[in-house]
Design a protein around this motif. Structure first.
Motif, PDB file in Angstrom:
ATOM      1  N   THR A  59       0.058  -6.166  -5.586  1.00 23.35           N
ATOM      2  CA  THR A  59      -0.877  -5.288  -6.370  1.00 23.35           C
ATOM      3  C   THR A  59      -2.191  -6.129  -6.404  1.00 23.35           C
ATOM      4  O   THR A  59      -2.248  -7.380  -6.609  1.00 23.35           O
ATOM      5  N   HIS A  60      -3.306  -5.652  -6.087  1.00 28.13           N
ATOM      6  CA  HIS A  60      -4.701  -6.188  -6.024  1.00 28.13           C
ATOM      7  C   HIS A  60      -5.418  -5.741  -7.312  1.00 28.13           C
ATOM      8  O   HIS A  60      -5.441  -4.292  -7.425  1.00 28.13           O
ATOM      9  N   VAL A  61      -5.901  -6.665  -8.205  1.00 29.86           N
ATOM     10  CA  VAL A  61      -6.286  -6.179  -9.349  1.00 29.86           C
ATOM     11  C   VAL A  61      -7.847  -6.784  -9.423  1.00 29.86           C
ATOM     12  O   VAL A  61      -7.883  -8.165  -9.178  1.00 29.86           O
ATOM     13  N   VAL A  62      -8.958  -5.946  -9.662  1.00 28.52           N
ATOM     14  CA  VAL A  62     -10.305  -6.451  -9.623  1.00 28.52           C
ATOM     15  C   VAL A  62     -10.851  -6.115 -11.008  1.00 28.52           C
ATOM     16  O   VAL A  62     -10.515  -4.956 -11.451  1.00 28.52           O
ATOM     17  N   VAL A 108      -7.101  -1.212  -9.575  1.00 23.77           N
ATOM     18  CA  VAL A 108      -5.942  -1.762  -9.101  1.00 23.77           C
ATOM     19  C   VAL A 108      -5.441  -0.939  -7.925  1.00 23.77           C
ATOM     20  O   VAL A 108      -5.394   0.555  -7.969  1.00 23.77           O
ATOM     21  N   ALA A 109      -4.922  -1.830  -6.954  1.00 20.97           N
ATOM     22  CA  ALA A 109      -4.673  -1.047  -5.759  1.00 20.97           C
ATOM     23  C   ALA A 109      -3.262  -1.632  -5.250  1.00 20.97           C
ATOM     24  O   ALA A 109      -2.934  -2.708  -5.722  1.00 20.97           O
ATOM     25  N   GLY A 110      -2.727  -1.053  -4.238  1.00 25.37           N
ATOM     26  CA  GLY A 110      -1.514  -1.709  -3.744  1.00 25.37           C
ATOM     27  C   GLY A 110      -1.596  -1.514  -2.376  1.00 25.37           C
ATOM     28  O   GLY A 110      -2.051  -0.603  -1.672  1.00 25.37           O
ATOM     29  N   ASP A 138      -1.637  -7.007   5.166  1.00 26.26           N
ATOM     30  CA  ASP A 138      -2.433  -5.683   4.854  1.00 26.26           C
ATOM     31  C   ASP A 138      -3.539  -6.067   3.804  1.00 26.26           C
ATOM     32  O   ASP A 138      -4.725  -5.403   4.190  1.00 26.26           O
ATOM     33  N   LEU A 139      -3.270  -6.699   2.797  1.00 29.66           N
ATOM     34  CA  LEU A 139      -4.331  -6.997   1.886  1.00 29.66           C
ATOM     35  C   LEU A 139      -5.659  -7.680   2.589  1.00 29.66           C
ATOM     36  O   LEU A 139      -6.514  -7.371   2.304  1.00 29.66           O
ATOM     37  N   ASP A 184      -3.956 -11.163  -7.174  1.00 26.37           N
ATOM     38  CA  ASP A 184      -3.229 -10.708  -6.505  1.00 26.37           C
ATOM     39  C   ASP A 184      -1.891 -10.980  -6.711  1.00 26.37           C
ATOM     40  O   ASP A 184      -1.687 -12.110  -6.779  1.00 26.37           O
ATOM     41  N   ILE A 185      -0.693  -9.974  -7.005  1.00 23.52           N
ATOM     42  CA  ILE A 185       0.359 -10.448  -7.534  1.00 23.52           C
ATOM     43  C   ILE A 185       1.474  -9.536  -6.663  1.00 23.52           C
ATOM     44  O   ILE A 185       1.096  -8.451  -6.226  1.00 23.52           O
ATOM     45  N   PRO A 186       2.689 -10.016  -6.250  1.00 20.50           N
ATOM     46  CA  PRO A 186       3.912  -9.315  -5.436  1.00 20.50           C
ATOM     47  C   PRO A 186       4.289  -8.408  -6.618  1.00 20.50           C
ATOM     48  O   PRO A 186       4.362  -8.766  -7.904  1.00 20.50           O
TER      49      PRO A 186
END
Length: 97
Positions: free
Chosen positions: A3-6, A59-61, A67-68, A94-96
């Motif tokens: 999970t990518h949070v900006v 919030v992206a996955g 891939d990130l 970024d968190i798993p």
């Protein structure tokens, strides 16, 4: 999954309802259609107005860390980041999951 949070904070003089912020939002909304590595995507203007709150949130996955990192280097993402420098500052994590 990653999970990518900006969190974005608009620069002084950039209004959330102004043309620069709207153009940025349109560019963000277009990224999933240009980058197949994106598995989930939710972004938009923060509904809470507070001096401690971000102005815009993403919030992206992604399936994997690889891939990130490929997303980070994708030309469409790089183009949006280049446009962003006149609109907002950002912090990300970024968190798993």
């Amino acid at each position: 999954m990653i999970t990518h949070v900006v969190l974005f904070r608009f620069l002084p003089g950039v209004a959330p309802d102004g043309p620069a912020a709207r153009a940025f939002h349109d560019a963000m909304m277009g990224l999933p259609g240009q980058i197949p590595l994106i598995r989930s995507w939710q972004c938009g203007f923060n509904t809470v107005v507070d001096t401690q709150a971000a102005d815009y949130v993403l919030v992206a996955g992604f399936e994997s860390e690889a891939d990130l990192y490929a997303y980070f280097e994708h030309p469409a993402h790089v183009r949006v980041l280049d446009e962003l420098k006149d609109v907002a500052d950002l912090q990300f994590g970024d968190i798993p999951r």
